[in-house]
Design a protein around this motif. Structure first.
Motif, PDB file in Angstrom:
ATOM      1  N   SER A 126       0.795  -1.090   0.283  1.00  0.00           N
ATOM      2  CA  SER A 126      -0.045  -0.483   0.183  1.00  0.00           C
ATOM      3  C   SER A 126       0.682   1.100   0.674  1.00  0.00           C
ATOM      4  N   ILE A 127       0.352   2.534  -0.658  1.00  0.00           N
ATOM      5  CA  ILE A 127       0.995   3.652  -0.103  1.00  0.00           C
ATOM      6  C   ILE A 127       0.279   4.626   0.723  1.00  0.00           C
ATOM      7  N   PRO A 128       0.924   4.612   1.794  1.00  0.00           N
ATOM      8  CA  PRO A 128       0.380   5.402   2.655  1.00  0.00           C
ATOM      9  C   PRO A 128      -0.366   6.463   2.148  1.00  0.00           C
ATOM     10  N   TYR A 129      -1.165   7.181   3.273  1.00  0.00           N
ATOM     11  CA  TYR A 129      -2.204   8.499   2.957  1.00  0.00           C
ATOM     12  C   TYR A 129      -1.542   9.124   3.292  1.00  0.00           C
ATOM     13  N   GLY A 130      -1.421  10.739   3.116  1.00  0.00           N
ATOM     14  CA  GLY A 130      -0.705  12.024   4.412  1.00  0.00           C
ATOM     15  C   GLY A 130       1.120  11.806   3.782  1.00  0.00           C
ATOM     16  N   ILE A 131       1.703  11.199   2.403  1.00  0.00           N
ATOM     17  CA  ILE A 131       2.875  11.579   1.579  1.00  0.00           C
ATOM     18  C   ILE A 131       2.509  13.290   1.328  1.00  0.00           C
ATOM     19  N   GLY A 132       3.534  13.868   1.163  1.00  0.00           N
ATOM     20  CA  GLY A 132       3.386  14.927   1.107  1.00  0.00           C
ATOM     21  C   GLY A 132       2.499  16.279   2.083  1.00  0.00           C
ATOM     22  N   ILE A 133       1.769  15.180   2.827  1.00  0.00           N
ATOM     23  CA  ILE A 133       0.597  16.199   3.976  1.00  0.00           C
ATOM     24  C   ILE A 133       1.270  16.084   5.288  1.00  0.00           C
ATOM     25  N   MET A 134       1.046  17.367   5.591  1.00  0.00           N
ATOM     26  CA  MET A 134       1.557  17.395   7.271  1.00  0.00           C
ATOM     27  C   MET A 134       1.388  16.876   8.354  1.00  0.00           C
ATOM     28  N   PRO A 135       1.439  16.146   8.861  1.00  0.00           N
ATOM     29  CA  PRO A 135       0.482  16.398  10.406  1.00  0.00           C
ATOM     30  C   PRO A 135       0.499  17.772  11.304  1.00  0.00           C
ATOM     31  N   LEU A 139      -8.865  13.124   9.799  1.00  0.00           N
ATOM     32  CA  LEU A 139      -9.250  11.849   8.490  1.00  0.00           C
ATOM     33  C   LEU A 139     -10.574  11.720   8.245  1.00  0.00           C
ATOM     34  N   GLN A 140     -11.050  11.364   7.595  1.00  0.00           N
ATOM     35  CA  GLN A 140     -12.442  10.967   7.107  1.00  0.00           C
ATOM     36  C   GLN A 140     -12.053   9.228   6.268  1.00  0.00           C
ATOM     37  N   ASN A 141     -13.497   8.595   6.879  1.00  0.00           N
ATOM     38  CA  ASN A 141     -14.000   7.563   6.338  1.00  0.00           C
ATOM     39  C   ASN A 141     -13.966   7.841   4.689  1.00  0.00           C
ATOM     40  N   SER A 142     -13.588   6.762   3.929  1.00  0.00           N
ATOM     41  CA  SER A 142     -13.727   6.665   2.276  1.00  0.00           C
ATOM     42  C   SER A 142     -13.424   5.913   1.310  1.00  0.00           C
ATOM     43  N   GLY A 143     -14.418   5.220   1.346  1.00  0.00           N
ATOM     44  CA  GLY A 143     -14.742   3.835   0.887  1.00  0.00           C
ATOM     45  C   GLY A 143     -13.731   3.455   1.903  1.00  0.00           C
ATOM     46  N   SER A 144     -12.280   1.771   0.975  1.00  0.00           N
ATOM     47  CA  SER A 144     -11.576   1.299   2.378  1.00  0.00           C
ATOM     48  C   SER A 144     -10.637   2.501   2.288  1.00  0.00           C
ATOM     49  N   SER A 145     -10.294   2.938   2.881  1.00  0.00           N
ATOM     50  CA  SER A 145      -8.772   4.051   2.839  1.00  0.00           C
ATOM     51  C   SER A 145      -9.549   5.025   3.953  1.00  0.00           C
ATOM     52  N   ALA A 146      -8.991   5.580   4.577  1.00  0.00           N
ATOM     53  CA  ALA A 146      -8.789   6.833   5.387  1.00  0.00           C
ATOM     54  C   ALA A 146      -8.863   8.457   4.345  1.00  0.00           C
ATOM     55  N   PHE A 147      -9.176   8.682   4.541  1.00  0.00           N
ATOM     56  CA  PHE A 147      -9.141  10.400   3.578  1.00  0.00           C
ATOM     57  C   PHE A 147      -8.772  10.940   4.756  1.00  0.00           C
ATOM     58  N   VAL A 148      -7.085  11.976   3.875  1.00  0.00           N
ATOM     59  CA  VAL A 148      -6.827  12.862   4.344  1.00  0.00           C
ATOM     60  C   VAL A 148      -7.602  14.525   4.325  1.00  0.00           C
ATOM     61  N   SER A 149      -8.188  15.189   5.451  1.00  0.00           N
ATOM     62  CA  SER A 149      -8.935  16.825   5.007  1.00  0.00           C
ATOM     63  C   SER A 149      -8.275  16.907   4.774  1.00  0.00           C
ATOM     64  N   SER A 150      -7.317  17.121   6.003  1.00  0.00           N
ATOM     65  CA  SER A 150      -6.557  18.235   6.731  1.00  0.00           C
ATOM     66  C   SER A 150      -5.563  18.065   7.402  1.00  0.00           C
ATOM     67  N   GLY A 151      -4.487  18.840   6.603  1.00  0.00           N
ATOM     68  CA  GLY A 151      -3.455  18.820   7.046  1.00  0.00           C
ATOM     69  C   GLY A 151      -2.351  20.562   7.506  1.00  0.00           C
ATOM     70  N   SER A 152      -1.136  19.795   8.545  1.00  0.00           N
ATOM     71  CA  SER A 152      -0.728  21.526   8.684  1.00  0.00           C
ATOM     72  C   SER A 152      -0.414  22.047   7.468  1.00  0.00           C
ATOM     73  N   ALA A 153       0.320  21.772   6.794  1.00  0.00           N
ATOM     74  CA  ALA A 153       1.162  22.197   5.469  1.00  0.00           C
ATOM     75  C   ALA A 153       0.582  20.892   4.166  1.00  0.00           C
ATOM     76  N   PHE A 154       0.985  21.362   2.989  1.00  0.00           N
ATOM     77  CA  PHE A 154       0.951  20.747   1.871  1.00  0.00           C
ATOM     78  C   PHE A 154       1.544  20.952   1.043  1.00  0.00           C
ATOM     79  N   TYR A 155       2.481  19.993   0.524  1.00  0.00           N
ATOM     80  CA  TYR A 155       3.569  19.608  -1.127  1.00  0.00           C
ATOM     81  C   TYR A 155       3.062  20.071  -2.068  1.00  0.00           C
ATOM     82  N   TYR A 156       3.437  20.195  -3.167  1.00  0.00           N
ATOM     83  CA  TYR A 156       2.671  20.122  -4.325  1.00  0.00           C
ATOM     84  C   TYR A 156       2.460  18.533  -4.987  1.00  0.00           C
ATOM     85  N   LEU A 157       2.658  18.126  -4.819  1.00  0.00           N
ATOM     86  CA  LEU A 157       2.879  16.463  -4.599  1.00  0.00           C
ATOM     87  C   LEU A 157       2.327  15.492  -3.334  1.00  0.00           C
ATOM     88  N   HIS A 158       1.076  15.256  -3.389  1.00  0.00           N
ATOM     89  CA  HIS A 158       0.498  14.218  -2.329  1.00  0.00           C
ATOM     90  C   HIS A 158      -0.277  13.483  -2.192  1.00  0.00           C
TER      91      HIS A 158
END
Length: 244
Positions: A126-135, A139-158
């Motif tokens: 699996s590829i983790p959620y939150g690559i390129g997103i700073m904690p 987290l929200q439920n979205s299908g079979s995986s949690a969905f990161v709806s917000s973080g403290s910062a976002f990279y252009y790739l995430h």
């Protein structure tokens, strides 16, 4: 009358609208902090200003180290046992390869998606959620995986979830590569290694065998990338969900 269940796209849109105000407030707060540093530097010009500069720089370095430590231990990061690697050691705000930067909110002027899937000796990782997103994450439920709806910062790739969808969200249209993504993740990528796993790497791009340097693969809209480490796993197609 039965109410229509909102689609994943609707849920993502609603979540983004809810956090837009939060990110705007955070951006304003950060700008105020930056202005205060600039004013302090201007007042303390000269010898005292030099000392102040190094004091400020030392504080910033210490904050960066503290941020990295928090990233590694934050309980909201993805710790799924099926991950290729967690995001515990990923970048924490510094520019990556001189082109991938971070911001307090997502920048959607240039917005495309590519997909990555990885197999190690025939076993999908699996590829983790939150690559390129700073904690910390919301987290929200979205299908079979949690969905990161917000973080403290976002990279252009995430990544927002574990589906392998890579979001390219940049203020300008330019090429970003799989190598940039792995450098952001702080994981190795070569013809003999993917993350912590070593072995001959077979690469497929949109179902076709790719024999070039995997770090040079560029992200384009709906491109599908498969990396096989060790055992060659025949290409497995990915169906894009509605809403992309």
């Amino acid at each position: 009358m039965t109410q229509k269940k909102p689609s994943n796209a609707d849920r993502r849109r609603i979540a983004q609208e809810k956090i837009a105000a939060q990110r705007l407030a955070e951006a304003r707060r950060q700008r105020k902090v930056m202005i205060s540093w600039v004013v302090a530097g201007a007042v303390l010009l000269g010898g005292a200003g030099t000392a102040a500069y190094f004091g400020i720089r030392s504080t910033m370095d210490a904050n960066q180290k503290a941020k990295a430590t928090k990233q590694a231990t934050d309980p909201s990061i993805d710790k799924n046992t099926s991950l290729l690697a967690t995001t515990a050691h990923q970048a924490t705000g510094e520019d990556i390869d001189g082109v991938v930067k971070s911001n307090s909110m997502e920048t959607l002027d240039y917005h495309i998606h590519s997909h990555l899937q990885i197999y190690v000796n025939g076993v999908q990782k699996s590829i983790p959620y939150g690559i390129g997103i700073m904690p910390p994450y919301s987290l929200q439920n979205s299908g079979s995986s949690a969905f990161v709806s917000s973080g403290s910062a976002f990279y252009y790739l995430h990544t927002h979830d574990e589906t392998g969808v890579i979001h390219v969200e940049s203020p300008t249209k330019r090429e970003y590569t799989l190598g940039n993504f792995f450098d952001l993740w702080k994981q190795p990528l070569s013809s003999t290694q993917v993350g912590p796993d070593k072995g001959t790497v077979t690469v497929y791009v949109d179902g076709k065998l790719y024999t070039g340097d995997p770090t040079k693969i560029t992200f384009t809209e709906f491109k599908k990338i498969q990396l096989d480490v060790g055992t060659n796993t025949p290409y497995k197609d990915f169906t894009w969900p509605s809403g992309y």
